[in-house]
Design an enzyme around this catalytic site. Structure first.
Site, PDB file in Angstrom:
ATOM      1  N   CYS A  49       1.729  -0.859   0.141  1.00  0.00           N
ATOM      2  CA  CYS A  49       1.340  -2.555  -0.499  1.00  0.00           C
ATOM      3  C   CYS A  49       1.477  -1.859  -1.741  1.00  0.00           C
ATOM      4  O   CYS A  49       0.510  -2.040  -2.324  1.00  0.00           O
ATOM      5  CB  CYS A  49       0.392  -3.064  -0.289  1.00  0.00           C
TER       6      CYS A  49
ATOM      7  N   ASN B 216       2.863  -2.433   6.082  1.00  0.00           N
ATOM      8  CA  ASN B 216       3.231  -3.334   7.426  1.00  0.00           C
ATOM      9  C   ASN B 216       2.877  -2.252   8.488  1.00  0.00           C
ATOM     10  O   ASN B 216       2.491  -1.763   7.841  1.00  0.00           O
ATOM     11  CB  ASN B 216       5.010  -2.578   7.785  1.00  0.00           C
TER      12      ASN B 216
ATOM     13  N   HIS C 200       6.913 -10.865  10.851  1.00  0.00           N
ATOM     14  CA  HIS C 200       6.253 -10.098  10.220  1.00  0.00           C
ATOM     15  C   HIS C 200       5.173  -9.990   9.774  1.00  0.00           C
ATOM     16  O   HIS C 200       4.692 -10.655   8.128  1.00  0.00           O
ATOM     17  CB  HIS C 200       7.506  -9.735   9.338  1.00  0.00           C
TER      18      HIS C 200
ATOM     19  N   HIS D  22       1.357  -7.629   7.833  1.00  0.00           N
ATOM     20  CA  HIS D  22       1.439  -6.796   6.950  1.00  0.00           C
ATOM     21  C   HIS D  22      -0.488  -6.472   7.262  1.00  0.00           C
ATOM     22  O   HIS D  22      -1.493  -6.799   7.218  1.00  0.00           O
ATOM     23  CB  HIS D  22       1.257  -6.621   5.665  1.00  0.00           C
TER      24      HIS D  22
ATOM     25  N   ARG E 299      14.050   0.672   6.796  1.00  0.00           N
ATOM     26  CA  ARG E 299      14.176  -0.337   5.472  1.00  0.00           C
ATOM     27  C   ARG E 299      13.030  -0.501   4.123  1.00  0.00           C
ATOM     28  O   ARG E 299      13.278   0.082   3.207  1.00  0.00           O
ATOM     29  CB  ARG E 299      14.996  -1.782   6.128  1.00  0.00           C
ATOM     30  N   ASP E 300      11.768  -1.589   5.366  1.00  0.00           N
ATOM     31  CA  ASP E 300      10.775  -1.897   4.584  1.00  0.00           C
ATOM     32  C   ASP E 300       9.788  -1.050   4.397  1.00  0.00           C
ATOM     33  O   ASP E 300       9.217  -0.935   2.620  1.00  0.00           O
ATOM     34  CB  ASP E 300      10.216  -2.726   5.166  1.00  0.00           C
TER      35      ASP E 300
END
Lengths: 334, 334
Positions: free
Chosen positions: A256, A265, A223, A225, A29-30
């Site tokens: 990013c 991530n 979560h 990064h 997803r991300d």
């Protein structure tokens, strides 16, 4: 001369750390939403199959957003349906609004993550709603969930929780106020995200300590990064105060959007390595996961990938953490 | 709605962290010795000048080893002489044996770091001595130092303290025994190094806690490699238990001879960013340091460089930590 009696037993987890933790895979997803290429559905199903075989049990499989906005995730329904056939897999999706939530409920997602941005500026720019309007939307989702009889959990994910590229500072008090608002509106879980890579371990410790006091077991996930290299240090700081679930993307895919070439991530394999190396059991076979990484990398040929473990390999001394009991979502109170 | 009264003052360092820390630049020694190209002396002097101007006050400028072994560091005497002209700069060198120590004493180095490998196998392969033979050599260096009247400090640096690519496991008890041996032999300081990138934050916390109980203020420095992405997490774990001095290489130069393409030492700029972001004062101007990084990168064109901050840039919210008092070596008891 060795004084063996003074050495700790390397098979015992350190007493200041949890015995188990879950790394939620959010690459499908991300990760995929942040790169231009559209990964064929067949590859996504292969990815899920191999991740499940490696021991991953919580995976975010896509988003219920309009396909014209994110063509990369247009097959979320099909991917979710396949995920539900894998035994013990806890499959989540992102939903931006009530319409998306209704699709998630209809498809039987195990969890739907509703993004909220604690930065007012970021919220308006990305979600076209104020943070408080998102809280109100979560109340409507909760009513829909309860009316539907579905067991789908609602996770309110508070993003830009450590600062924002548009607005700059985001106050701790505002993050905690919104988190409380989400719980009051009926979210079953809340999570905190360093969406733009502004967090440092001291900020993480401070905010998560307070968040845990408010949300307790309902605090779902951290979560982080790796935009400025602090992703793993931040995860460690969160782990120290009791956070046991983390999002990550295999090969750190996605990057990013605010810093071309920079990491996005935290890389799943690096985070798993840190946890397992410290004796925190994740239930994932790192050798199998590194094979999956190589496979995903071959599919994403030409994309900038991240992570370090794949290059350096596991240390000669590496031993997986002993698994006492899997801290998977399915075993939790629902 | 902001509840400002509940927010911590962002200018105050977090109470569980030290107020100040020192990042020792070791790129001119550990970085350059690991890459094939020989950086011209004039560039090294420029590097020192710019590092000093940016606020760096502890720099390892080279090694007193035979020039035929490390031609990259053959100009150490000249570089050290220049370093001594920069006000307040604390200049250290690596010395592998008594002969090197005599050169360091004659040149007036502020500190000489004597590497010892806690891994028996690594020690024999790299230093052609057992660890205990290195301890005995330190006793001879101490006698030479005391006889010379020089003020050069002796730092016994225990490498492969968290494991070894040759031998595998290195026991905590063996590391601590050798560290105690170095202190007994007359080392003024002792340091611990994760030479091959095997450490994790839990190992770091465990070993440094014990080392600090033994060595107290004589525990000098933590040296972490980022080979498997854990360099900054390890530095944070050490900081939490009271370590306030860390080695680092600008742009993470040097890489890892055991894992081609992998990172070597923690990148100076990333470590400084983590510290300053948490309110731990380093005395270094990060903007100036990033300019130096760009300059060093231009000199090392074609070498694999590392680090993340240079690409992502400082967060919009970044503010340097307030400097109360510089924790530089010169102010310490000697």
């Amino acid at each position: 001369m060795h004084a063996a009696a003074t050495d700790p037993d390397p098979t015992i987890c350190h007493p200041f750390l949890p015995r188990e933790a879950v790394v939620r895979e959010v690459g499908l997803r991300d990760g995929l939403q942040s790169i231009a290429m559209v990964l064929p559905t067949a590859h996504k199903l292969d990815w899920l199959r191999q991740a499940h075989a490696a021991g991953q049990r919580e995976i975010e499989v896509g988003s219920f957003v309009p396909a014209r906005l994110l063509p990369q995730l247009a097959d979320t329904e099909e991917v979710l349906a396949f995920a539900k056939t894998l035994p013990g897999l806890f499959a989540s999706v992102l939903v931006p609004n009530l319409k998306g939530a209704e699709r998630a409920l209809a498809c039987g997602a195990d969890l739907m993550m509703v993004p909220l941005s604690a930065s007012h500026a970021h919220s308006l720019a990305n979600l076209r709603k104020t943070p408080d309007e998102v809280v109100a939307e979560v109340a409507r989702m909760r009513a829909a969930r309860d009316a539907s009889g579905a067991r789908t959990l609602i996770d309110g994910g508070v993003g830009t929780a450590f600062g924002c590229t548009l607005q700059g500072e985001v106050r701790e008090s505002e993050v905690l106020r919104l988190m409380q608002g989400l719980l009051d509106a009926g979210a079953d879980r809340v999570s905190l995200a360093d969406t733009v890579g502004y967090a440092d371990p001291a900020m993480v410790r401070s905010l998560f300590e307070k968040a845990l006091r408010i949300a307790g077991d309902r605090l779902w996930c951290g979560h982080f990064h790796d935009t400025r290299g602090l992703g793993l240090a931040n995860a460690y700081a969160a782990l120290e105060v009791g956070v046991t679930r983390f999002d990550a993307c295999i090969a750190g895919i996605g990057g990013c959007p605010h810093a071309p070439g920079a990491s996005g991530n935290v890389a799943t394999e690096d985070l798993l390595f840190m946890l397992e190396s410290m004796g925190v059991a994740t239930g994932v076979d790192l050798h199998a996961l590194l094979q999956l990484r190589a496979r995903v990398a071959s599919w994403l040929d030409g994309q900038t990938l991240h992570g370090t473990l794949w290059r350096a390999g596991l240390p000669k001394t590496f031993a997986p953490a002993p698994v006492a009991a899997r801290a998977v979502a399915e075993s939790q109170d629902r």
